[in-house]
Design a protein around this motif. Structure first.
Motif, PDB file in Angstrom:
ATOM      1  N   THR A 177      21.950 -18.596  -4.909  1.00 31.76           N
ATOM      2  CA  THR A 177      22.469 -17.374  -5.535  1.00 31.76           C
ATOM      3  C   THR A 177      23.986 -17.487  -5.712  1.00 31.76           C
ATOM      4  O   THR A 177      24.611 -18.432  -5.206  1.00 31.76           O
ATOM      5  N   GLU A 193      17.003 -18.707  -2.900  1.00 34.05           N
ATOM      6  CA  GLU A 193      15.648 -18.188  -3.060  1.00 34.05           C
ATOM      7  C   GLU A 193      14.731 -19.286  -3.571  1.00 34.05           C
ATOM      8  O   GLU A 193      15.160 -20.210  -4.249  1.00 34.05           O
ATOM      9  N   ARG A 194      13.474 -19.152  -3.205  1.00 36.02           N
ATOM     10  CA  ARG A 194      12.453 -20.092  -3.675  1.00 36.02           C
ATOM     11  C   ARG A 194      12.010 -19.619  -5.059  1.00 36.02           C
ATOM     12  O   ARG A 194      11.698 -18.445  -5.239  1.00 36.02           O
ATOM     13  N   ARG A 195      11.988 -20.550  -6.010  1.00 39.51           N
ATOM     14  CA  ARG A 195      11.567 -20.223  -7.378  1.00 39.51           C
ATOM     15  C   ARG A 195      10.684 -21.339  -7.923  1.00 39.51           C
ATOM     16  O   ARG A 195      10.818 -22.476  -7.503  1.00 39.51           O
ATOM     17  N   ASP A 214      14.317 -20.037   5.050  1.00 37.68           N
ATOM     18  CA  ASP A 214      14.082 -18.626   5.396  1.00 37.68           C
ATOM     19  C   ASP A 214      15.401 -17.937   5.748  1.00 37.68           C
ATOM     20  O   ASP A 214      15.672 -16.820   5.302  1.00 37.68           O
ATOM     21  N   GLU A 263      17.463 -17.413   2.624  1.00 39.61           N
ATOM     22  CA  GLU A 263      16.918 -16.302   1.832  1.00 39.61           C
ATOM     23  C   GLU A 263      17.299 -14.960   2.458  1.00 39.61           C
ATOM     24  O   GLU A 263      17.719 -14.041   1.760  1.00 39.61           O
TER      25      GLU A 263
END
Length: 162
Positions: free
Chosen positions: A99, A83-85, A74, A77
């Protein structure tokens, strides 16, 4: 007659390893805080950059429980570093993708981590440094490779919701 403490016959290896590990962690935390990271955030970024990994895999690599991992991801992010993908190989699984900003901060944090380790080792004469590292690697790969199974309290089975 007063009881006397038993005489210690061996070096207190537990104290030496615990103390040096604790101080090293505090130095690491302070150094990484200067760029807004925690050691856990650094760990997640570096391991996520190595290959596609799920949150569970990263938690295991970083020795984190599920709650700590969620809080760490968290924070990454929110900072714009990860990021969660969905996984490219298993659509049900979610991976942590780093990123461009996260890759850059991971490069900087790795330099910081290496610097903290270098400073600790450079505080020793060359010959002692090499012996220490060799001896610790031997312990980690040998006698102290696996934690002992300790007595654990019996866990009650969860009741199923009706």
């Amino acid at each position: 007659m007063t009881a006397m403490a038993p005489a210690r016959t061996e070096t207190d290896l537990s104290f030496l390893l615990d103390h040096t590990s604790h101080v090293l962690r505090t130095q690491m935390a302070a150094a990484l805080a200067e760029i807004g990271l925690t050691a856990r955030m650094h760990c997640v970024l570096v391991h996520a950059l190595e290959e596609e990994r799920t949150q569970i895999q990263l938690a295991e690599l970083g020795d984190m429980d599920k709650t700590t991992m969620v809080v760490t991801v968290d924070a990454l992010e929110k900072a714009g570093y990860a990021e969660r993908r969905p996984s490219s190989t298993d659509r049900r699984a979610r991976i942590i993708a780093v990123t461009e900003a996260g890759a850059e901060v991971a490069r900087r944090s790795q330099e910081i981590v290496d610097g903290v380790h270098r400073a600790a080792l450079e505080s020793l004469p060359d010959d002692e440094r090499e012996v220490l590292v060799r001896a610790l690697n031997r312990l980690v790969g040998g006698h102290l490779a696996t934690p002992a199974e300790g007595p654990q309290p019996a866990r009650r089975a969860r009741e199923r919701a009706k």
